[in-house]
Design a protein around this motif. Structure first.
Motif, PDB file in Angstrom:
ATOM      1  N   VAL A  41      54.720  27.004  52.542  1.00 38.75           N
ATOM      2  CA  VAL A  41      53.963  27.913  51.681  1.00 38.75           C
ATOM      3  C   VAL A  41      54.956  28.467  50.678  1.00 38.75           C
ATOM      4  N   ARG A  42      54.736  28.175  49.392  1.00 39.52           N
ATOM      5  CA  ARG A  42      55.684  28.549  48.347  1.00 39.52           C
ATOM      6  C   ARG A  42      55.412  29.908  47.712  1.00 39.52           C
ATOM      7  N   ASP A  43      54.162  30.370  47.745  1.00 37.81           N
ATOM      8  CA  ASP A  43      53.859  31.671  47.143  1.00 37.81           C
ATOM      9  C   ASP A  43      52.572  32.218  47.736  1.00 37.81           C
ATOM     10  N   VAL A  44      52.478  33.525  47.769  1.00 34.47           N
ATOM     11  CA  VAL A  44      51.262  34.233  48.169  1.00 34.47           C
ATOM     12  C   VAL A  44      51.048  35.373  47.175  1.00 34.47           C
ATOM     13  N   ALA A  45      49.795  35.716  46.939  1.00 37.72           N
ATOM     14  CA  ALA A  45      49.498  36.805  46.008  1.00 37.72           C
ATOM     15  C   ALA A  45      48.242  37.532  46.467  1.00 37.72           C
ATOM     16  N   TRP A  46      48.364  38.851  46.586  1.00 41.68           N
ATOM     17  CA  TRP A  46      47.246  39.701  46.994  1.00 41.68           C
ATOM     18  C   TRP A  46      46.506  40.124  45.735  1.00 41.68           C
ATOM     19  N   ALA A  47      45.210  39.857  45.682  1.00 41.73           N
ATOM     20  CA  ALA A  47      44.403  40.216  44.503  1.00 41.73           C
ATOM     21  C   ALA A  47      44.180  41.730  44.467  1.00 41.73           C
ATOM     22  N   PRO A  48      44.207  42.310  43.261  1.00 38.99           N
ATOM     23  CA  PRO A  48      43.845  43.727  43.147  1.00 38.99           C
ATOM     24  C   PRO A  48      42.426  43.934  43.690  1.00 38.99           C
ATOM     25  N   SER A  49      42.212  45.041  44.365  1.00 42.72           N
ATOM     26  CA  SER A  49      40.897  45.302  44.969  1.00 42.72           C
ATOM     27  C   SER A  49      39.842  45.556  43.907  1.00 42.72           C
ATOM     28  N   SER A  97      45.156  38.024  37.840  1.00 43.69           N
ATOM     29  CA  SER A  97      45.049  38.887  36.652  1.00 43.69           C
ATOM     30  C   SER A  97      44.996  40.338  37.127  1.00 43.69           C
ATOM     31  N   VAL A  98      45.194  41.263  36.233  1.00 43.59           N
ATOM     32  CA  VAL A  98      45.206  42.686  36.596  1.00 43.59           C
ATOM     33  C   VAL A  98      43.885  43.132  37.220  1.00 43.59           C
ATOM     34  N   THR A  99      42.806  42.506  36.823  1.00 46.16           N
ATOM     35  CA  THR A  99      41.498  42.873  37.365  1.00 46.16           C
ATOM     36  C   THR A  99      41.174  42.113  38.644  1.00 46.16           C
ATOM     37  N   GLY A 100      41.981  41.106  38.992  1.00 42.94           N
ATOM     38  CA  GLY A 100      41.748  40.334  40.203  1.00 42.94           C
ATOM     39  C   GLY A 100      40.633  39.315  40.062  1.00 42.94           C
ATOM     40  N   SER A 101      40.186  39.061  38.845  1.00 44.65           N
ATOM     41  CA  SER A 101      39.067  38.134  38.650  1.00 44.65           C
ATOM     42  C   SER A 101      39.501  36.725  38.256  1.00 44.65           C
ATOM     43  N   VAL A 102      40.762  36.560  37.833  1.00 41.20           N
ATOM     44  CA  VAL A 102      41.264  35.250  37.422  1.00 41.20           C
ATOM     45  C   VAL A 102      42.570  34.968  38.166  1.00 41.20           C
ATOM     46  N   LEU A 103      42.677  33.733  38.683  1.00 42.31           N
ATOM     47  CA  LEU A 103      43.885  33.313  39.388  1.00 42.31           C
ATOM     48  C   LEU A 103      44.603  32.255  38.564  1.00 42.31           C
ATOM     49  N   ALA A 104      45.892  32.485  38.277  1.00 45.83           N
ATOM     50  CA  ALA A 104      46.723  31.500  37.584  1.00 45.83           C
ATOM     51  C   ALA A 104      47.468  30.693  38.646  1.00 45.83           C
ATOM     52  N   LYS A 116      38.411  30.955  38.258  1.00 42.47           N
ATOM     53  CA  LYS A 116      37.549  32.126  38.380  1.00 42.47           C
ATOM     54  C   LYS A 116      36.439  31.805  39.378  1.00 42.47           C
ATOM     55  N   GLN A 117      36.054  32.812  40.160  1.00 41.55           N
ATOM     56  CA  GLN A 117      34.999  32.624  41.145  1.00 41.55           C
ATOM     57  C   GLN A 117      33.641  32.924  40.517  1.00 41.55           C
ATOM     58  N   THR A 118      32.673  32.050  40.793  1.00 40.92           N
ATOM     59  CA  THR A 118      31.315  32.264  40.280  1.00 40.92           C
ATOM     60  C   THR A 118      30.594  33.280  41.171  1.00 40.92           C
ATOM     61  N   LEU A 119      29.426  33.710  40.737  1.00 39.27           N
ATOM     62  CA  LEU A 119      28.621  34.642  41.532  1.00 39.27           C
ATOM     63  C   LEU A 119      28.184  34.014  42.857  1.00 39.27           C
ATOM     64  N   GLU A 120      28.133  32.683  42.897  1.00 40.40           N
ATOM     65  CA  GLU A 120      27.757  31.977  44.129  1.00 40.40           C
ATOM     66  C   GLU A 120      28.954  31.782  45.062  1.00 40.40           C
ATOM     67  N   GLY A 121      30.139  32.196  44.643  1.00 41.86           N
ATOM     68  CA  GLY A 121      31.329  32.093  45.475  1.00 41.86           C
ATOM     69  C   GLY A 121      32.146  30.838  45.262  1.00 41.86           C
TER      70      GLY A 121
END
Length: 152
Positions: A41-49, A97-104, A116-121
């Motif tokens: 595992v090379r990296d982990v990142a906790w999304a902003p709540s 991203s700062v809002t936790g809605s986009v993952l790079a 980005k996650q859709t409304l359906e998950g």
């Protein structure tokens, strides 16, 4: 206070700082086993709540995968894994991203993709940037790979 780590044993671990001893202890919340990494595992990142009582963590590995770990209902509940994508090369870095809605996601093919996650998950790739090759050499070096400059 919480912390997530990943390592050469192909696992991620969740930690909580004890208010009594002030030491880091492995979180007792169960971690789903339906999906896991098969290489470092090379990296982990906790999304902003974004949503109360929902925790989201991304992990990436040399096995070319990115897994999204979701814990609904807060501490004590199971961390459920979902495969974001399997890439063509090892994946070196993940960053929210700062809002936790986009993952790079930065992978070994010198590209960065945005998810980005859709409304359906479901997770969808919304953008991609590839490193430009100039005269047989890379213009900026590996994007997020070993030896790449890190932003502070």
């Amino acid at each position: 206070m919480n912390l997530v780590t990943g390592g050469c044993d192909n696992r991620i671990r969740f930690w909580t700082k004890s208010p009594i001893s002030q030491k880091w202890e492995q979180d007792s919340s169960p971690v789903g086993t339906t999906l896991s990494h098969s290489d470092w595992v090379r990296d982990v990142a906790w999304a902003p709540s974004i949503v109360p009582s929902v925790n989201v963590v991304a992990s990436c590995s040399e096995d070319r995968s990115v897994i999204i770990w979701t814990q609904e209902g807060g501490k004590g509940n199971t961390w459920k894994p979902t495969l974001l994508n399997t890439f063509d090369e090892p994946v070196w870095r993940v960053s929210w991203s700062v809002t936790g809605s986009v993952l790079a996601v930065s992978s070994g093919d010198n590209s960065v993709s945005l998810w980005k996650q859709t409304l359906e998950g479901e997770w969808l790739q919304v953008s991609s940037v590839e490193d430009q090759v100039v005269d047989g050499s890379s213009g900026t070096g590996p994007v997020g790979g070993p030896g790449a400059p890190q932003q502070s």
